[in-house]
Design a protein around this motif. Structure first.
Motif, PDB file in Angstrom:
ATOM      1  N   ARG A 224     -72.689  -8.141  33.823  1.00  0.00           N
ATOM      2  CA  ARG A 224     -71.668  -8.491  34.810  1.00  0.00           C
ATOM      3  C   ARG A 224     -72.467  -8.864  36.433  1.00  0.00           C
ATOM      4  NH1 ARG A 224     -66.053  -7.287  35.699  1.00  0.00           N
ATOM      5  NH2 ARG A 224     -66.128  -5.875  33.698  1.00  0.00           N
ATOM      6  N   ILE A 226     -71.265  -9.786  40.185  1.00  0.00           N
ATOM      7  CA  ILE A 226     -70.205  -9.672  41.394  1.00  0.00           C
ATOM      8  C   ILE A 226     -70.624 -10.280  42.669  1.00  0.00           C
ATOM      9  CG2 ILE A 226     -68.540  -8.087  42.894  1.00  0.00           C
ATOM     10  CD1 ILE A 226     -69.229  -5.735  40.759  1.00  0.00           C
ATOM     11  N   ASP A 294     -67.661 -11.941  38.710  1.00  0.00           N
ATOM     12  CA  ASP A 294     -66.325 -11.740  39.407  1.00  0.00           C
ATOM     13  C   ASP A 294     -66.716 -12.229  40.940  1.00  0.00           C
ATOM     14  OD1 ASP A 294     -64.543  -9.806  37.834  1.00  0.00           O
ATOM     15  OD2 ASP A 294     -66.452  -8.989  37.484  1.00  0.00           O
ATOM     16  N   GLU A 347     -60.909 -12.133  43.133  1.00  0.00           N
ATOM     17  CA  GLU A 347     -60.151 -10.844  44.181  1.00  0.00           C
ATOM     18  C   GLU A 347     -60.329 -11.078  45.492  1.00  0.00           C
ATOM     19  OE1 GLU A 347     -58.389  -8.578  42.803  1.00  0.00           O
ATOM     20  OE2 GLU A 347     -59.315  -8.588  40.772  1.00  0.00           O
ATOM     21  N   ILE A 372     -63.259  -3.449  39.439  1.00  0.00           N
ATOM     22  CA  ILE A 372     -63.907  -4.389  38.622  1.00  0.00           C
ATOM     23  C   ILE A 372     -65.021  -3.686  37.689  1.00  0.00           C
ATOM     24  CG2 ILE A 372     -65.861  -5.914  38.659  1.00  0.00           C
ATOM     25  CD1 ILE A 372     -64.626  -7.078  41.544  1.00  0.00           C
TER      26      ILE A 372
END
Length: 374
Positions: A224, A226, A294, A347, A372
């Motif tokens: 992941r 961010i 994200d 977001e 998240i």
């Protein structure tokens, strides 16, 4: 007037337009980076018309987008920005040279860091089931993330500090080489067999992206990423140094309340934008793209109304508008071209770009990170 005199006089006039001493111009720097947007280019061209022996129009700043190419034009020569085919001039896009990744040992000829490269802010790398590495914004201070509220007892939060904190005069390397300076420290802390989770705010998104590329090239799995209010370089310019000067003058550069931004922060931020100006990322192989990417964006600008703020900036520069003006709801904003096929999450948090790790907005950031990663 000789060709060299043309160059000297022209750079003097352009320097006045962007509030920069022409002796500080570098040949690789673009006019956009230096803050010469459409309005300033038109004004400079008008001033140049009667000052030099070359016919200069605003379009010439696009045809010859760098200081070096423009100098060649003023001297009456050709440049890489303009090629001739069958006697017809054609314009090509500015060329981005291969990234300077540095020598095999990225630390060769680098100064010893004055601060630790990593700071464990929450949890322990040896007991938590997930590690979150957070890369710094232009200030270079990973400790900015120390304002985050507790994320989870199962998540260890580790912040990265720039190797050039409090010695920004030595920060002359590329974004790609900076990532290599951090790589061994990230690998040292990550337990074997655990997938990586990397994040970054602003320029920290670029660092996180380049470290992810290095990790997957070694066979590691980045699960992941961010990206926190990080404008993709495929879509946005580097912030002009002239804007940095304006924000500093107005007390908007990373300041908190009535406190003025410390000089070391401004110096590191300036070195960062010079590095970012040379940075043009390339896509990750689709088979190596993190499963999840994200985005956390703010909606507020640094000022409510640029015209009323007293800031002397060129709003034709997209990244300047991104920073200063209120925004709509941004989405992937070009990152999908670098990280194709991931599952994207978007977001939104409170505050403006420089308030992201300042209370009370840091609580909102922590809430979203928890949503998240937990």
């Amino acid at each position: 007037m000789s060709p060299d005199e043309n160059v000297e006089k022209a750079l003097e006039i352009i320097g006045e337009a962007v509030s920069t001493d022409p002796s500080e111009f570098e040949d690789h720097e673009t006019w956009k980076f230096l803050g010469l947007g459409d309005l300033a280019a038109s004004a400079a061209a008008a001033d140049l018309k009667n000052a030099v022996d070359v016919d200069v129009t605003p379009e010439h700043f696009t045809t010859y987008p760098t200081v070096g190419a423009f100098k060649i034009f003023l001297r009456g020569g050709d440049s890489e920005a303009q090629k001739t085919s069958n006697g017809t001039a054609t314009t090509t896009q500015p060329h981005h040279p291969p990234p300077d990744i540095g020598p095999p040992d990225p630390w060769q000829n680098m100064p010893k860091p004055k601060v630790p490269l990593t700071v464990t802010l929450q949890g322990s790398p040896t007991t938590c089931s997930k590690l979150l590495f957070l890369f710094p914004d232009g200030s270079g201070a990973g400790t900015s993330y120390s304002t985050l509220p507790p994320i989870s007892h199962s998540v260890c939060v580790i912040a990265l500090n720039s190797p050039f904190l409090r010695q920004a005069q030595d920060f002359t390397c590329s974004v790609e080489r900076m990532a290599r300076l951090w790589l061994s420290e990230v690998k040292r802390l990550q337990p074997k067999g655990m997938n990586y989770v990397l994040g970054g705010w602003s320029a920290g998104g670029y660092y996180a992206y380049e470290v992810a590329k290095l990790l997957v090239a070694e066979g590691e799995v980045v699960e992941r990423m961010i990206l926190i209010d990080s404008p993709c370089r495929l879509e946005f310019e580097a912030l002009p140094t002239q804007v940095v000067g304006e924000l500093t003058r107005k007390g908007l550069m990373g300041s908190s309340g009535a406190k003025k931004a410390p000089e070391w922060l401004v110096q590191h931020f300036t070195s960062t934008v010079v590095s970012v100006e040379k940075y043009m990322p390339t896509p990750v192989s689709p088979s190596q793209v993190p499963k999840f990417v994200d985005f956390i964006w703010v909606r507020e600008g640094l000022v409510e109304d640029v015209a009323q703020s007293g800031l002397e900036v060129d709003l034709s520069v997209k990244v300047t508008r991104f920073l200063l003006e209120p925004r709509g709801e941004l989405k992937t904003e070009g990152w999908e071209k670098l990280l194709p096929g991931a599952t994207y999450g978007v977001e939104y948090m409170t505050g403006n770009h420089f308030q992201i790790t300042q209370a009370p907005h840091s609580d909102d950031l922590g809430r979203l990170i928890k949503k998240i990663v937990v």
